[in-house]
Design an enzyme around this catalytic site. Sequence first.
Site, PDB file in Angstrom:
ATOM      1  N   GLN A 149       0.901  -1.127  -0.140  1.00  0.00           N
ATOM      2  CA  GLN A 149      -0.047   0.115  -0.046  1.00  0.00           C
ATOM      3  C   GLN A 149       1.059   1.194  -0.187  1.00  0.00           C
ATOM      4  OE1 GLN A 149      -3.056   0.155  -0.328  1.00  0.00           O
ATOM      5  NE2 GLN A 149      -3.597   2.093  -0.191  1.00  0.00           N
ATOM      6  N   VAL A 178      -6.400   7.249  -2.898  1.00  0.00           N
ATOM      7  CA  VAL A 178      -5.584   5.934  -2.382  1.00  0.00           C
ATOM      8  C   VAL A 178      -5.351   6.017  -0.663  1.00  0.00           C
ATOM      9  CG1 VAL A 178      -3.351   4.771  -2.656  1.00  0.00           C
ATOM     10  CG2 VAL A 178      -4.486   5.895  -4.644  1.00  0.00           C
ATOM     11  N   ALA A 179      -5.961   5.151  -0.068  1.00  0.00           N
ATOM     12  CA  ALA A 179      -5.866   5.233   1.349  1.00  0.00           C
ATOM     13  C   ALA A 179      -4.277   5.145   1.796  1.00  0.00           C
ATOM     14  CB  ALA A 179      -6.389   3.936   1.866  1.00  0.00           C
ATOM     15  N   SER A 184      -5.957   1.260   4.942  1.00  0.00           N
ATOM     16  CA  SER A 184      -6.545   0.708   3.686  1.00  0.00           C
ATOM     17  C   SER A 184      -7.271  -0.491   4.131  1.00  0.00           C
ATOM     18  CB  SER A 184      -5.606   0.647   2.734  1.00  0.00           C
ATOM     19  OG  SER A 184      -5.993  -0.402   1.639  1.00  0.00           O
ATOM     20  N   HIS A 186      -7.830  -2.948   2.143  1.00  0.00           N
ATOM     21  CA  HIS A 186      -7.373  -3.755   1.562  1.00  0.00           C
ATOM     22  C   HIS A 186      -6.129  -4.722   2.322  1.00  0.00           C
ATOM     23  CE1 HIS A 186      -8.835  -3.432  -2.464  1.00  0.00           C
ATOM     24  NE2 HIS A 186      -8.726  -1.996  -2.520  1.00  0.00           N
ATOM     25  N   GLU A 241     -16.078   5.626  -5.616  1.00  0.00           N
ATOM     26  CA  GLU A 241     -15.212   4.328  -6.372  1.00  0.00           C
ATOM     27  C   GLU A 241     -16.220   3.350  -6.651  1.00  0.00           C
ATOM     28  OE1 GLU A 241     -11.948   3.065  -4.030  1.00  0.00           O
ATOM     29  OE2 GLU A 241     -10.841   4.700  -4.630  1.00  0.00           O
ATOM     30  N   HIS A 244     -14.989  -0.426  -5.802  1.00  0.00           N
ATOM     31  CA  HIS A 244     -14.499  -0.987  -4.337  1.00  0.00           C
ATOM     32  C   HIS A 244     -15.590  -1.244  -3.604  1.00  0.00           C
ATOM     33  CE1 HIS A 244     -11.456  -0.460  -1.150  1.00  0.00           C
ATOM     34  NE2 HIS A 244     -12.490  -0.692  -0.296  1.00  0.00           N
TER      35      HIS A 244
END
Length: 273
Positions: A149, A178-179, A184, A186, A241, A244
């Site tokens: 990330q 973008v985190a 994030s 993810h 988004e 996502h």
Amino acid sequence: MRILKKIRRINARMSRETKRLLLVGVATMLVGSFLGGKIAGASERKKAEKELSEVTEQLKAEGQHKVDALQGQLDAVLSTEIKDVPWYLALVNSDHPMEQDYDLELTELESGYSVDSRIADEAKKMLSDAKAAGMKIVVCSAYRSVARQKQVFNDSVKDRLNQGMDYWEAFEDTRLSVAEPGTSEHAMGLALDLVSNQYTELDERQETTKEAKWLAENCYKYGFILRYPPSKTGVTGIIYEPWHYRYVGVEDATKITELGVTLEEYLEEYYGK
């Protein structure tokens, strides 16, 4: 967040009541002093002092009653039970970074990307049912380590610098899509980036594809939500988004979808977070 706001409002109201009582006391003393000097007769002065005393006590009692009522509200808020948030509803964003010792077990999907093993069956089922319905969905991201990330974030900042932005402009603009590392979803293995094989760009046009429409209509059945919906950037801190998707469990996904709220709003309303 909601509880803190309530406490601040109640504390502010209590402060105003306290100030009012102080003003009443000062005013009473001034009036008493004035009457003491102006009323010549002793009996009249005693009568006036008695009336002033009664009025003062009444005002104090009324004020104290209001203060007690506000204190009761504050106690009720403080004693409110804050529900424990289950693992699948864990909030991670710029204000709530991941725990540094966050641990998970991963399961690989057919795409080669991995997710938290606890959501693997639901993710596979959703993708399988989408395929059976004629959808051609591409998984373009799932689990990403914090290190990965960081690389993605830094690369995005560099791209913006190359476009002519200064560093802080590039940094702030990157944060909208973008985190930052450690914030994030993810990295928790609970998020999937899903696009149509007919249009693989990560932009708002993705929502026009039949795959995105199918996901928007059906994802809750498998425990997923569209994590960053339109017109909610002020709440999530992330731009819209349409690719996502975040796992939150079938029951909560259904509620969030029906209410049309974000995960942040849902947790604040139902869990006091």
